[in-house]
Structures are given as C-alpha cells and as structure tokens.
Design an enzyme around this catalytic site. Structure first.
Site, short mmCIF file in Angstrom:
data_model
loop_
_atom_site.label_atom_id
_atom_site.label_comp_id
_atom_site.label_asym_id
_atom_site.label_seq_id
_atom_site.Cartn_x
_atom_site.Cartn_y
_atom_site.Cartn_z
N ASP A 162 -0.65 5.88 -6.64
CA ASP A 162 -1.78 6.50 -5.94
C ASP A 162 -2.29 5.53 -4.88
O ASP A 162 -1.53 4.69 -4.38
CB ASP A 162 -2.88 6.86 -6.95
CG ASP A 162 -3.63 8.13 -6.59
OD1 ASP A 162 -4.40 8.07 -5.61
OD2 ASP A 162 -3.45 9.15 -7.27
N HIS A 222 -9.42 8.18 -4.86
CA HIS A 222 -8.59 9.17 -5.56
C HIS A 222 -7.95 8.62 -6.82
O HIS A 222 -7.99 9.23 -7.89
CB HIS A 222 -7.52 9.67 -4.57
CG HIS A 222 -6.69 10.80 -5.02
ND1 HIS A 222 -5.56 10.65 -5.80
CD2 HIS A 222 -6.79 12.13 -4.78
CE1 HIS A 222 -5.00 11.82 -6.01
NE2 HIS A 222 -5.73 12.75 -5.41
N SER A 403 -4.06 17.56 -7.82
CA SER A 403 -4.15 16.12 -8.12
C SER A 403 -4.95 15.88 -9.40
O SER A 403 -4.70 14.92 -10.12
CB SER A 403 -4.82 15.37 -6.97
OG SER A 403 -3.93 15.13 -5.92
#
Length: 574
Positions: A162, A222, A403
């Site tokens: 990520d 994220h 996600s």
C-alpha cells in the site's frame, strides 16, 4: 552446632515440601485439555439393542486402533445418536478428520461428527466497536465474533502492499516495518527512493500534479486504514478492533503521490512472500497473506502475474480489490490476474455497492461500505491520521471502497491459517468460497457470497480432506476448481514418461467429487490427439488410478462435474 544442623535440615524439608506443592500446582494448572468426543448416528436399520450388544464395536475399534486411540460409548442423545469418548491421546485436526472419514464409511452409519466444545462469543471492549457493523451484523457483516473463540490470527503475518502507514496508538505493536519499494523520489515524497522505512509521509497532491485535469486530493492515509481493519489492537479499551487482531501486519510501501509503478508493486509482492530482490535485504518475516487494495485499468501484466506466481509458490495467499469503477473486473489489474482472490464490495444492506466492480473474475464479496457523507456510519470505520497533507494526530474515519472490502477477506484468510497453518493458497481460496454466506440482496457477479469468518475458521480445521504433501517419489500439483470446470495437469501439453507403470492420486476437499482421467498423446503422420489411457470415476473426494504403458506424452484430466473445490494431485511416472 547440633541445633544449627537440625534447623538447616528443617529448612531443607520445608523447602522440599514447598517445591513439591508448587510442582503439584503447576501440574494441575497444565492438566490435559478436555477429552475429545464424537457423535455417531446409525441408520434406522440398526436397532439400539444391536448397538448395546456391541455389534458396532468392531466398526469403532479398528479405525480407532489405527489412530492410536480408544473409543467408549458414553450415552445416547435425544435423536438416538451415540456419544463416544476418545482416550489414549489427543488427535490433531487431520488425524481426527481421517478417523471421522473411516467411521463414516460404514454403510450403517448415517453421520459422524466431532462433539465440539463451544464457548461464549468474545466481544472486545474497544469503545467504537459498536460502530463496526461490518464485523458483526447478520446481513452484510463477516461474522467475526463467532470466529474469535477459535482463532485470532496468532502466528500469521499479513503483508499490506500500500502507501505505507502512520504510527497509531491502536496499531502499536501490530506493525512489522517492512520496506519502501518506491523507486521514484517524487512519488515517494520522502526525499529518496527505496529505503527500509515504509512510513507514510502523506500522498496529498495539488490539482494537475498527477497529469492534466487531475484533481487536488488530500492525503488518504490509505494503508493505515487498511491495516486497522486487519489487525488493529483489540480489547485494549481504545478505538476500534481488528478482525485478525493477533496477526501482525508487514507494511510494504509501493504507492505514494499519484499512485505507484507496477514494477515497484510487483517487487513488493514477491519480496513480501520471501522472494529475493536485488539490492534489498531479504525479508525475515514472510507473509502468509498479501493484501493489495489497489489496481488500475488493463489486463493483468506479465510482470504482475510473475510476482503473484512467486508469492503463491512461497505459500502466500494473494487477496486483491476488484476495483471501484462499477465495471467488469476482468479488465482491471491485478483483479484479473490468475491465482488471486478478487474481492467485490457490498453495502450495509448486503447488496453490491454502487461503485464496486463485478464479473466472472470476482471470487467473493465483503463489506466495503457505501456513504452519502463524510461521516456516514454506513462506511467502514478504521484507523487513520488527521492530517490533511502532512501527518497530524491519530484519528479514525469511515471510508468506502473495494479497498476496504479486501482487508476483510485478507484478515479472514489469516484467521483460517492461524487455525490450520498447513493450508495452501488454493485451499484457503476454496474454503473461503465454500463457506461464504449467500447474498440476501442483489449482488450479481459478486462471486460465491459474503465472506464468513466463523464458517471459514471451522472449515479450516475440520472439513479439509487434502494432504499437505504427496508420497515420496510423486510430483505434486495443487489446484482449485469450480463445479463444471475441467483442468489439465501439469498443463495442456502434459509430461513425458518412459515406458512402465504410472500412478495417480487425487485428493480433494471434503464434499468435492472429481472425475480423474489419464490421457496419452496419439501421434500420426498427419495429426495428433489425446486419447483415453485410464480413469477413476468412483464417488468421493479421493481417486486413484494405475496404468502401465508405452513411452510417450501423458496428461491428467480433472473434471469437477459433480462438485468443485481445492485438490492435491500426485503423479508418479517412470
């Protein structure tokens, strides 16, 4: 002097008694676990009187003796089934499954199963756990609380490929610092290229910074959000819980400002599983699960597929997002790659989220949320950072997307592996699909259902009939197939064998039923074709065949006509 000697002797005796009592207490504290028990139900054709006379004792005794245990009848249950107690030793999962299979082979037996010990469902005390509907709600949640009494992810490393992570109080002790694979310093936004620090400095960009007409975007943090869903500290009186809260997250940074190059991502995937990357120290914490909440348009690239093949070859389960373009995931990378578990997103009502990709490459669905405002509680709550561009204090936020769905599946895979570490990537995929909960709302082309943590964990230990490895002298091929699908091993071109005897063994998941055929290549001056050599069409999850033939090219044809699942194929040829 005499008094001193007597006093010394008295002290020694007291010390001995104390140590004896301490040893006795420790032994009691380390007492054997509760005995294993079985429930066996005979068909109505065998009366109770026959069982009480011992007509069935031979059926019990022979398989039990092979397993090194004894079986004794305790009592009858409400439906006429018999409760049996095992003694002698504790059977491990595969041994117990083998014993159950042998007992069930008796034509007089209706069913046989383990008398499972049940416990109170663990519920963490994290203050915002009640907002994590995706963990426990019956419509679209993943049924995590019922899984936690059996598995919490202990011993499993989950790699999150990520944009890095921010240190967070609810992730303290959960993160294994991995590596920063971003080779471009501008994208990395940390002043350099590849380095051993996967900390996220922020990925916010100005309008036009990522290309013409690209929009301004605040930092997403994220990877921090994804990591919290997988393994946020639980029962610590703080924030939220993670699904596999005793697993550890290996953070592998491959995305930054404007995204990440596929070459960097591929290196990150291979390295996370234990693959060697020139110029990078080898990974000492190999991941059993790799989460890729990322993607882009286009078919699966060879570089990405090769990295995934490396990861799977190293025993890692690769879980990827289907994408957020409400389109066919077959045209997105890595969603369309072979050997991955592709995840679609459902909303709180259990229907396909409006943004989620779909299609034949999607394997399973999980909660991804669907919001109408920033703080809409119908999103997925997890760990975050409050900074708009650069890091600030710890925070929590509701996000939505495939996600967010993907780490639910990755975490459930970690739970299953912590329950049964011998599972191969194909078998993990098979059990996740087979135990998925049916959709209760419209979710066309979303895979087999919504991932169910409790059912997956139960299946991991109790319901797999395959073997970890083939007998000595056999080549092993693992695979997974849906019903009505066929496959060839070791491929459509087969293998070359000398003249002599050949042996083929196929063992599938319990409940699977494959047809097994050995084919030989016929070659004439004008054409070639594959012709029948030997087959095994018997009912059940285990098939064997033998063939003694001439030298030539052979291949094994596996047909899942009667029921799919994962399988292990063993081939021995001269």
């Amino acid at each position: 002097m005499t008094r001193r000697i007597a006093a010394a002797r008295t002290a020694a005796v007291r010390m001995f008694l104390c140590l004896f009592l301490l040893a006795s207490w420790v032994a009691a504290a380390q007492a054997a676990p509760p005995p294993q028990r079985l429930i066996i139900k005979y068909k109505n054709s065998l009366p109770l009187s026959a069982r009480l006379r011992g007509a069935d004792r031979g059926v019990w005794a022979t398989p039990a003796a092979r397993a090194g245990v004894q079986l004794a009848r305790l009592r009858a249950l409400h439906n006429g089934a018999d409760l049996l107690r095992l003694s002698g030793r504790q059977l491990e999962g595969r041994e117990l499954s083998a014993l159950l299979t042998q007992l069930a082979a008796d034509p007089n037996v209706e069913y046989v199963e383990e008398d499972h010990l049940l416990q109170l469902n663990f519920v963490p005390n994290d203050p915002r756990y009640n907002e994590q509907w995706d963990f426990f709600e019956s419509v679209a949640g993943v049924n995590a609380p019922r899984a936690w009494d059996q598995a919490t992810g202990s011993g499993i490393v989950v790699a999150v490929v990520d944009n890095g992570y921010r240190p967070h109080a609810d992730l303290a002790g959960q993160i294994i610092p991995g590596y920063d694979f971003i080779s471009d310093a501008t994208i990395a936004n940390d002043g350099n290229g590849r380095d051993p620090d996967p900390i996220d400095p922020g990925d916010g960009v100005a309008a036009g910074e990522c290309g013409w007409l690209s929009k301004e975007q605040r930092s997403t943090w994220h990877g921090t959000h994804v990591s919290g869903t997988i393994a946020a500290r639980s029962n610590n009186g703080l924030g939220v819980a993670g699904i596999a809260f005793n697993a550890r997250v290996l953070m592998v940074r491959a995305l930054g400002k404007c995204g990440g190059y596929m070459s960097d991502i591929a290196d990150a995937v291979a390295w996370a599983s234990g693959g060697h990357i020139d110029g990078v120290p080898d990974n000492a914490n190999r991941a059993r699960v790799i989460n890729m909440s990322l993607g882009g348009q286009g078919m699966c690239d060879r570089t990405m597929q090769n990295a995934i093949n490396t990861a799977r070859g190293n025993g890692a389960v690769v879980v990827v997002a289907a994408g957020n373009s409400k389109a066919d995931a077959s045209y997105f990378n890595p969603a369309s790659c072979s050997g991955v578990i592709t995840v679609a997103a459902v909303n709180r009502s259990g229907a396909r989220a409006a943004y989620s990709n779909y299609g034949p490459v999607v394997d399973i669905a999980a909660p991804g949320g669907e919001k109408t405002s920033v703080d809409d509680p119908n999103g997925i709550l997890s760990t975050l950072n409050a900074g708009l561009s650069t890091p600030a204090e710890d925070s929590y936020a509701f996000y939505q997307g495939t996600s967010m769905a993907t780490p639910h599946v990755a975490a459930v895979a970690a739970l299953a592996l912590s329950r049964n570490p011998a599972l191969s990537p194909d078998r993990v995929e098979s059990l996740l699909k087979r135990t998925a909960r049916p959709f209760t709302a419209s979710c066309d082309q979303c895979g087999f259902g919504i991932v169910d943590a409790a059912a997956a964990v139960a299946s991991a230990n109790a319901n797999l009939g395959g073997v970890a490895s083939c007998p000595t002298g056999y080549k092993q091929y693992d695979g997974v197939m849906s019903q009505y699908v066929a496959a060839y091993q070791p491929g459509v071109d087969g293998y070359v064998a000398a003249a002599g005897p050949q042996s083929v063994i196929l063992i599938g998941d319990n409940g699977s039923n494959f047809n097994l055929t050995l084919e030989k290549k016929y070659q004439s001056p004008y054409y070639s074709s594959w012709i029948y050599a030997a087959s095994s069409f018997t009912y059940g999850n285990r098939k064997e065949l033998s063939y003694n033939g001439a030298a030539g090219s052979y291949r094994v044809h596996i047909d899942a006509y009667f029921g799919g699942g994962a399988y292990t194929l063993c081939v021995k040829s001269p």
